[in-house]
Motif scaffolding. Structure first.
Motif, mmCIF file in Angstrom:
data_model
loop_
_atom_site.group_PDB
_atom_site.id
_atom_site.type_symbol
_atom_site.label_atom_id
_atom_site.label_comp_id
_atom_site.label_asym_id
_atom_site.label_seq_id
_atom_site.Cartn_x
_atom_site.Cartn_y
_atom_site.Cartn_z
ATOM 1 N N PRO A 1 0.821 -1.209 0.000
ATOM 2 C CA PRO A 1 0.000 0.000 0.000
ATOM 3 C C PRO A 1 0.857 1.261 0.000
ATOM 4 C CG PRO A 1 0.026 -1.011 2.181
ATOM 5 C CD PRO A 1 0.713 -1.969 1.268
ATOM 6 N N GLU A 2 0.285 2.340 -0.479
ATOM 7 C CA GLU A 2 0.992 3.617 -0.535
ATOM 8 C C GLU A 2 1.476 4.058 0.838
ATOM 9 O OE1 GLU A 2 1.759 5.471 -3.064
ATOM 10 O OE2 GLU A 2 0.510 4.803 -4.737
ATOM 11 N N SER A 3 0.734 3.677 1.882
ATOM 12 C CA SER A 3 1.076 4.114 3.233
ATOM 13 C C SER A 3 2.438 3.610 3.695
ATOM 14 C CB SER A 3 -0.005 3.648 4.221
ATOM 15 O OG SER A 3 -0.123 2.232 4.207
ATOM 16 N N GLU A 4 2.944 2.583 3.039
ATOM 17 C CA GLU A 4 4.255 2.052 3.406
ATOM 18 C C GLU A 4 5.404 2.765 2.721
ATOM 19 O OE1 GLU A 4 4.469 -2.178 3.069
ATOM 20 O OE2 GLU A 4 2.643 -2.513 4.256
ATOM 21 N N GLY A 5 5.090 3.768 1.901
ATOM 22 C CA GLY A 5 6.127 4.561 1.277
ATOM 23 C C GLY A 5 6.552 4.032 -0.076
ATOM 24 N N PRO A 6 7.622 4.617 -0.651
ATOM 25 C CA PRO A 6 8.070 4.236 -1.984
ATOM 26 C C PRO A 6 8.506 2.773 -2.062
ATOM 27 C CG PRO A 6 9.104 6.285 -1.277
ATOM 28 C CD PRO A 6 8.428 5.709 -0.080
ATOM 29 N N ILE A 7 8.330 2.182 -3.223
ATOM 30 C CA ILE A 7 8.843 0.835 -3.480
ATOM 31 C C ILE A 7 10.314 0.971 -3.853
ATOM 32 C CG2 ILE A 7 8.648 -1.214 -4.940
ATOM 33 C CD1 ILE A 7 5.705 -0.448 -5.386
ATOM 34 N N THR A 8 11.184 0.457 -3.030
ATOM 35 C CA THR A 8 12.621 0.623 -3.259
ATOM 36 C C THR A 8 13.313 -0.645 -3.723
ATOM 37 O OG1 THR A 8 13.074 0.177 -0.925
ATOM 38 C CG2 THR A 8 12.760 2.480 -1.565
ATOM 39 N N THR A 9 12.691 -1.786 -3.558
ATOM 40 C CA THR A 9 13.256 -3.043 -4.040
ATOM 41 C C THR A 9 12.141 -3.905 -4.613
ATOM 42 O OG1 THR A 9 12.998 -4.156 -1.892
ATOM 43 C CG2 THR A 9 15.110 -3.032 -2.321
ATOM 44 N N MET A 10 12.527 -4.805 -5.494
ATOM 45 C CA MET A 10 11.586 -5.767 -6.063
ATOM 46 C C MET A 10 12.149 -7.169 -5.868
ATOM 47 S SD MET A 10 8.826 -4.373 -7.345
ATOM 48 C CE MET A 10 8.240 -5.617 -8.485
ATOM 49 N N PRO A 11 11.298 -8.172 -5.600
ATOM 50 C CA PRO A 11 11.788 -9.515 -5.350
ATOM 51 C C PRO A 11 12.119 -10.295 -6.614
ATOM 52 C CG PRO A 11 9.406 -9.469 -5.158
ATOM 53 C CD PRO A 11 9.852 -8.042 -5.365
ATOM 54 N N TYR A 12 11.865 -9.695 -7.777
ATOM 55 C CA TYR A 12 12.128 -10.420 -9.015
ATOM 56 C C TYR A 12 12.414 -9.443 -10.146
ATOM 57 C CZ TYR A 12 7.424 -9.215 -10.773
ATOM 58 O OH TYR A 12 6.308 -8.549 -11.199
ATOM 59 N N THR A 13 12.958 -9.977 -11.233
ATOM 60 C CA THR A 13 13.153 -9.231 -12.469
ATOM 61 C C THR A 13 12.196 -9.790 -13.503
ATOM 62 O OG1 THR A 13 15.474 -8.786 -12.005
ATOM 63 C CG2 THR A 13 14.777 -8.648 -14.301
ATOM 64 N N ALA A 14 11.382 -8.942 -14.089
ATOM 65 C CA ALA A 14 10.391 -9.416 -15.047
ATOM 66 C C ALA A 14 11.070 -9.978 -16.293
ATOM 67 C CB ALA A 14 9.448 -8.280 -15.431
ATOM 68 N N ARG A 15 10.569 -11.090 -16.768
ATOM 69 C CA ARG A 15 11.087 -11.711 -17.987
ATOM 70 C C ARG A 15 10.610 -10.912 -19.201
ATOM 71 N NH1 ARG A 15 9.027 -15.108 -21.890
ATOM 72 N NH2 ARG A 15 6.985 -15.112 -20.824
ATOM 73 N N ILE A 16 11.521 -10.527 -20.075
ATOM 74 C CA ILE A 16 11.152 -9.849 -21.307
ATOM 75 C C ILE A 16 10.849 -10.903 -22.361
ATOM 76 C CG2 ILE A 16 11.890 -8.284 -23.132
ATOM 77 C CD1 ILE A 16 13.632 -6.877 -21.098
ATOM 78 N N PRO A 17 9.640 -10.947 -22.885
ATOM 79 C CA PRO A 17 9.275 -12.007 -23.833
ATOM 80 C C PRO A 17 10.122 -11.963 -25.097
ATOM 81 C CG PRO A 17 7.334 -10.813 -23.056
ATOM 82 C CD PRO A 17 8.528 -10.028 -22.621
ATOM 83 N N ALA A 18 10.364 -13.133 -25.662
ATOM 84 C CA ALA A 18 11.114 -13.220 -26.913
ATOM 85 C C ALA A 18 10.303 -12.602 -28.047
ATOM 86 C CB ALA A 18 11.443 -14.671 -27.225
ATOM 87 N N SER A 19 10.981 -11.934 -28.967
ATOM 88 C CA SER A 19 10.336 -11.360 -30.146
ATOM 89 C C SER A 19 11.016 -11.897 -31.401
ATOM 90 C CB SER A 19 10.408 -9.829 -30.117
ATOM 91 O OG SER A 19 11.743 -9.385 -30.008
ATOM 92 N N SER A 20 10.297 -11.811 -32.509
ATOM 93 C CA SER A 20 10.821 -12.343 -33.763
ATOM 94 C C SER A 20 10.205 -11.595 -34.933
ATOM 95 C CB SER A 20 10.509 -13.845 -33.875
ATOM 96 O OG SER A 20 9.098 -14.063 -33.853
ATOM 97 N N ASN A 21 10.775 -11.830 -36.113
ATOM 98 C CA ASN A 21 10.252 -11.228 -37.350
ATOM 99 C C ASN A 21 10.100 -9.721 -37.226
ATOM 100 O OD1 ASN A 21 10.017 -13.825 -38.545
ATOM 101 N ND2 ASN A 21 8.015 -14.117 -37.575
ATOM 102 N N CYS A 22 11.070 -9.096 -36.608
ATOM 103 C CA CYS A 22 11.017 -7.646 -36.423
ATOM 104 C C CYS A 22 11.353 -6.916 -37.727
ATOM 105 C CB CYS A 22 11.983 -7.216 -35.321
ATOM 106 S SG CYS A 22 11.535 -7.816 -33.675
ATOM 107 N N VAL A 23 10.588 -5.891 -38.020
ATOM 108 C CA VAL A 23 10.829 -5.039 -39.180
ATOM 109 C C VAL A 23 11.108 -3.633 -38.666
ATOM 110 C CG1 VAL A 23 9.871 -4.098 -41.308
ATOM 111 C CG2 VAL A 23 9.291 -6.440 -40.603
ATOM 112 N N THR A 24 12.216 -3.050 -39.104
ATOM 113 C CA THR A 24 12.627 -1.725 -38.645
ATOM 114 C C THR A 24 12.240 -0.664 -39.670
ATOM 115 O OG1 THR A 24 14.477 -2.692 -37.438
ATOM 116 C CG2 THR A 24 14.577 -0.331 -37.859
#
Length: 362
Positions: free
Chosen positions: A266-289
Motif C-alpha cells: 500500500p501507498e502508506s508504506e512509502g516508496p517501493i525501493t526493491t523488487m523480489p524479481y526481475t520481469a522476464r522480457i518475452p522473446a520477439s521475432s520477425n522484427c521489421v525496422t
C-alpha cells in the motif's frame, strides 16, 4: 488547479483511505465501464459515461468523434491500437499537466488522422516497438511528453478501464483494435492498461476473445510501471514492429521452479525501493525496422518551441528525454525519487519503470 481537478484530488484521496472496495454513496456507476460494449463506429454513443450524481462529476470528453472534432482541441475519448503506425495514447488536454491530477480526463492522441482525435506532434515519438503476441498487442517507447501536454518532469502513472470507482481512467475511455481476427474488423478492447510518464510509455490491449485478458492486462500494479506490467525491448531511436510470445502475467514470476505472485504494498508504506524479481522480457521475432519519417507522415508540427537541436534530428534518431539505447520495459532495481514515487535505474540512468503518486488508484 481548476475546481474540478481539486474535486478529483479530494475524491481520490478519500477513496484511497476508505479502500477501493468500500461502498461510498454516489461513487459507483450502475454499469462499470469495463462491462459496457459498443460496436464501432455505428454503435458509439455521444458519451458512454452517463450516470449522474457521482462523486467525480461528468465525463470530460465524448466518444462520438469525426472530422468535426479532430484537431488540437479535440476531447475525443475513443482510442485505437492497430499497428506501429496507427495507435493512440492517453494524455491530458491542457499543457503542463500532471498525470495524477488529470487521469480521469485524458483524451486520445493518435498517430493517424481521420478518427476525430488529437494528433501526436512531429518529433514527439523518439522510439517505438509494436509487438503482436497470441493474446495481446502492445506498443512501448520513448516520447517527448511535453509535446502531448504532460509536464516534462512528471513520472506519470497508469490509465485503465477500471479505476477505484469503476468508471475508468479516463472516465468513459474506449479502445478499439483491428489487430484481432482475420477480417480486419473492429474489436472493442475490454482489458487494457497504459502507463505514461518519465518520457516513456507503454500501452497493452488484450484480445477479449482469448482467455486471461484481465490477467495479461492487470490493472492493480500501478506502482511498478512498464518494466513489470509490459516488459519490452523498445529502444530509444529505433522504430520496429515485431511478433512475440506472451509475457508472464504481471506480478507472476518463477523462482527455483516455484510460481510466485507479487503483492504491491500500500501507498502508506512509502516508496517501493526493491523488487523480489526481475520481469522476464518475452522473446520477439520477425522484427521489421522503419524510420519515423516513413511511419508518421501526417503529424502536425509541435505547438510549442522545443529547440532546433531536437527538431533537426534525423528520422529514427533519439532526442533529449531518455538516453539512446535504454529500454522502457527492461526490469532493474528500484530506487527512491521525490514525491513518494520510485523509478527504475538502468545503467545509472533513471526513467519510467516504477512510478506514481499517492492518487494513483488501481
Amino acid at each position: 488547479m481548476s475546481p474540478s481537478t481539486l474535486l478529483n484530488v479530494f475524491v481520490l484521496a478519500a477513496l484511497s483511505l476508505v479502500g477501493a472496495n468500500a461502498q461510498v454513496t454516489g461513487t459507483y456507476p450502475a454499469t462499470p465501464l469495463a462491462s459496457k460494449t459498443f460496436t464501432y463506429p455505428s454503435g458509439i454513443p455521444e458519451k458512454v459515461d452517463t450516470d449522474t450524481g457521482l462523486i467525480r462529476g461528468f465525463q470530460h470528453g465524448y466518444n462520438q468523434c469525426n472530422s468535426t472534432t479532430e484537431g488540437p482541441n479535440s476531447l475525443c475519448q475513443t482510442s485505437f491500437i492497430n499497428s506501429i503506425d496507427d495507435f493512440c495514447l492517453w494524455a491530458p488536454g491542457e499543457p503542463g499537466s500532471v498525470v495524477a491530477n488529470t487521469e480521469g480526463e485524458m483524451v486520445a492522441w493518435c498517430t493517424k488522422p481521420g478518427r476525430g482525435t488529437r494528433l501526436i506532434p512531429q518529433y514527439a515519438l523518439q522510439g517505438v516497438q509494436f509487438i503482436k503476441t497470441p493474446n495481446y498487442v502492445q506498443v512501448a517507447g520513448f516520447i517527448r511528453q511535453e509535446l502531448i501536454n504532460i509536464d516534462s518532469a512528471d513520472y506519470g502513472g497508469e490509465m485503465d478501464p477500471h479505476g477505484a470507482d469503476l468508471r475508468g481512467n479516463p472516465m468513459g475511455g474506449l479502445i478499439y483494435s483491428n489487430a484481432f481476427g482475420g477480417d480486419g474488423g473492429w474489436t472493442q478492447v475490454i482489458e487494457w492498461h497504459n502507463f505514461m510518464g518519465g518520457n516513456g510509455f507503454c500501452l497493452k490491449a488484450c484480445d477479449p476473445n482469448k482467455p486471461d485478458d484481465e490477467k495479461y492486462c492487470e490493472h492493480r500494479l500501478d506502482r511498478i510501471g512498464c518494466a513489470y506490467n509490459a516488459p519490452n525491448n523498445a529502444q530509444n531511436g529505433t522504430f520496429e514492429s515485431c511478433e512475440g510470445e506472451n509475457q508472464d502475467f504481471p506480478g507472476v514470476y518463477t523462482v527455483n521452479g516455484q510460481v510466485m505472485t507479487y503483492a504491491q504494498p500500500p501507498e502508506s508504506e512509502g516508496p517501493i525501493t526493491t523488487m523480489p524479481y526481475t520481469a522476464r522480457i518475452p522473446a520477439s521475432s520477425n522484427c521489421v525496422t522503419y524510420t519515423s519519417s516513413a511511419l508518421y507522415t501526417a503529424l502536425p508540427s509541435p505547438s510549442i518551441q522545443i529547440g532546433a537541436v531536437s527538431t533537426a534530428l534525423p528520422s529514427g534518431a533519439s532526442g533529449s528525454g531518455s538516453p539512446s539505447g535504454s529500454r522502457t520495459g527492461a526490469a532493474a532495481g528500484a530506487q527512491n525519487t521525490s514525491n513518494g514515487a520510485s523509478s527504475l535505474a538502468i545503467s545509472g540512468v533513471s526513467f519510467l519503470g516504477v512510478v506514481f503518486s499517492i492518487l494513483f488508484l488501481a
